[in-house]
Design a protein around this motif. Structure first.
Motif, PDB file in Angstrom:
ATOM      1  N   THR A 343       0.816  -1.216   0.000  1.00 41.63           N
ATOM      2  CA  THR A 343       0.000   0.000   0.000  1.00 41.63           C
ATOM      3  C   THR A 343       0.851   1.268   0.000  1.00 41.63           C
ATOM      4  N   PRO A 345       3.359   3.988  -1.645  1.00 39.07           N
ATOM      5  CA  PRO A 345       3.596   4.418  -3.023  1.00 39.07           C
ATOM      6  C   PRO A 345       5.027   4.093  -3.437  1.00 39.07           C
ATOM      7  N   PRO A 346       5.296   4.028  -4.734  1.00 42.08           N
ATOM      8  CA  PRO A 346       6.688   3.852  -5.176  1.00 42.08           C
ATOM      9  C   PRO A 346       7.454   5.162  -4.929  1.00 42.08           C
ATOM     10  N   TRP A 348       8.820   3.702  -2.290  1.00 46.01           N
ATOM     11  CA  TRP A 348       8.838   3.156  -0.941  1.00 46.01           C
ATOM     12  C   TRP A 348       8.382   1.702  -0.906  1.00 46.01           C
ATOM     13  N   SER A 349       7.353   1.367  -1.679  1.00 45.53           N
ATOM     14  CA  SER A 349       6.867  -0.010  -1.686  1.00 45.53           C
ATOM     15  C   SER A 349       7.936  -0.962  -2.192  1.00 45.53           C
ATOM     16  N   TYR A 367       9.224   7.002   5.826  1.00 45.39           N
ATOM     17  CA  TYR A 367       8.128   7.527   5.011  1.00 45.39           C
ATOM     18  C   TYR A 367       7.169   8.348   5.868  1.00 45.39           C
ATOM     19  N   GLU A 379      -3.388  10.966   3.744  1.00 42.34           N
ATOM     20  CA  GLU A 379      -3.097   9.537   3.626  1.00 42.34           C
ATOM     21  C   GLU A 379      -4.042   8.726   4.508  1.00 42.34           C
ATOM     22  N   ARG A 382      -7.358   8.543   2.753  1.00 43.82           N
ATOM     23  CA  ARG A 382      -7.358   7.630   1.610  1.00 43.82           C
ATOM     24  C   ARG A 382      -7.394   6.169   2.053  1.00 43.82           C
ATOM     25  N   THR A 390      -9.455   6.778  -4.056  1.00 45.65           N
ATOM     26  CA  THR A 390      -8.197   7.124  -4.711  1.00 45.65           C
ATOM     27  C   THR A 390      -7.228   7.678  -3.687  1.00 45.65           C
TER      28      THR A 390
END
Length: 390
Positions: A343, A345-346, A348-349, A367, A379, A382, A390
């Motif tokens: 979950t 975002p790139p 970081w994932s 992060y 965040e 979301r 989104t």
């Protein structure tokens, strides 16, 4: 150029950077460090990180960014009076809060609790991690490649890190992860410019929290009248300007208080300089006691003010509600990202997913600690608001 004192840090004698670079043709090494801090992502994020009030509570309350700018202004003033390197003092003032997570000390407490099984979280250590690893702006090296003097001052601005009862192994993990940590002379005090920045921080937040507390309606000018020194100054302004309102009284009194704190620090430091006669910044580090200091006479007023602000501001129910909400937000974010790294975002994932839990926790911590107040709240929305897809 102002005449430098013999105990000032000399940029001509810098111990250099850990990654070799050509010198700048137009800036001293410490001016270059300052500019790298100002252009960093972490510095820009301070504009929406809590000082006392969450950033969205009002445009006029101080944030970590405006606080850092105020500390820098006070640091330059004191450094100029004492004949120190103003640029190094400014660099250390601007960088001292880079590692703070969102939501101020509430956020730091919660991240430390989340990271308790994984060697904890410390905002000073996180500042070092940011400037040596997490900032990615230069193709030749990670971090900002600051000078030895800037790193040393950043790490030790609150005093020595090691001693008979505090070995290197007891330090936060984010300190110990820096390969060159022990070259920073951890058992000594920082140089004089770092000591100036540390006490300028005290001057800034003590006095400006008075202003923010009055603006927020947490206490009044009348509530301050019984405090030593602070009450005297507020009464003096009221007598001199009986027609002005409380906000203007606060502005004028805080301005005068900052001047009193600066003058006391300068006078006490000059007494210490006359006593120990340091001939270099290295001698300042090796003194075994701070060279830059307030007088004993200032201790009682400072203590009384801190007790007052703690009771009437930092523990006010409105601030406590913000702290409670902030802790829950960060706890939920940390838990989801640690257990479900997909979950994130790139990029970081991609960094977190292949790692075992302890190493992944540090990536998640980086992060979350880097978030602004507003981004952390978004965040959370979301991830936990089922209407937000989104």
């Amino acid at each position: 150029m102002e005449k430098r004192a013999p105990y000032a840090t000399r940029h001509e004698d810098t111990r250099g950077r850990f990654h070799q670079e050509a010198d700048s043709a137009t800036r001293t090494p410490f001016q270059r460090d300052r500019d790298r801090i100002i252009h960093s992502t972490a510095f820009r994020r301070l504009k929406q990180k809590t000082q006392v009030f969450v950033a969205h509570e009002g445009d006029h309350f101080r944030t970590r960014l405006t606080h850092s700018l105020e500390v820098a202004q006070i640091s330059r003033t004191i450094a100029r009076i004492l004949g120190l390197d103003e640029d190094l003092a400014e660099t250390l003032a601007l960088s001292h809060d880079l590692g703070h997570p969102p939501f101020g000390h509430a956020g730091e407490d919660q991240l430390d609790a989340c990271m308790a099984p994984y060697q904890g979280f410390d905002h000073n250590a996180q500042s070092l991690r940011i400037v040596t690893r997490l900032e990615r702006r230069y193709p030749q090296f990670p971090g900002l490649n600051l000078t030895w003097e800037s790193l040393e001052g950043l790490v030790k601005h609150n005093g020595p890190l090691t001693g008979p009862d505090t070995p290197v192994t007891s330090l936060p993990a984010a300190f110990r992860d820096f390969p060159q940590l022990e070259t920073l002379e951890l058992d000594q005090f920082a140089g004089p410019e770092a000591q100036v920045a540390a006490l300028s921080d005290d001057i800034a937040y003590n006095n400006h929290d008075i202003d923010d507390g009055i603006a927020a309606g947490l206490f009044t000018v009348a509530d301050l009248m019984e405090l030593p020194l602070v009450g005297d100054v507020f009464r003096g302004v009221r007598v001199e300007y009986p027609e002005i309102d409380d906000r203007m009284v606060s502005y004028e009194a805080v301005r005068r208080l900052i001047g009193l704190w600066i003058n006391d620090l300068v006078e006490e430091t000059r007494r210490r300089i006359a006593r120990v006669k340091p001939g270099s910044a290295a001698e300042v580090r090796a003194l075994g006691e701070p060279l830059i200091a307030f007088s004993d006479a200032m201790e009682a007023p400072q203590r009384a003010l801190r007790v007052f602000l703690y009771a009437r501001m930092y523990k006010h129910y409105r601030v406590n509600r913000m702290r409670s909400k902030a802790k829950r937000v960060l706890a939920y974010l940390f838990e989801v990202f640690l257990n479900e790294p997909e979950t994130l975002p790139p990029p970081w994932s991609g960094m977190a997913m292949p790692l075992e839990t302890p190493q992944r926790a540090r990536i998640v911590c980086d992060y979350v600690a880097g978030m602004t107040d507003s981004f952390a709240l978004e965040e959370h929305r979301r991830l936990f608001d089922t209407r937000a897809l989104t």
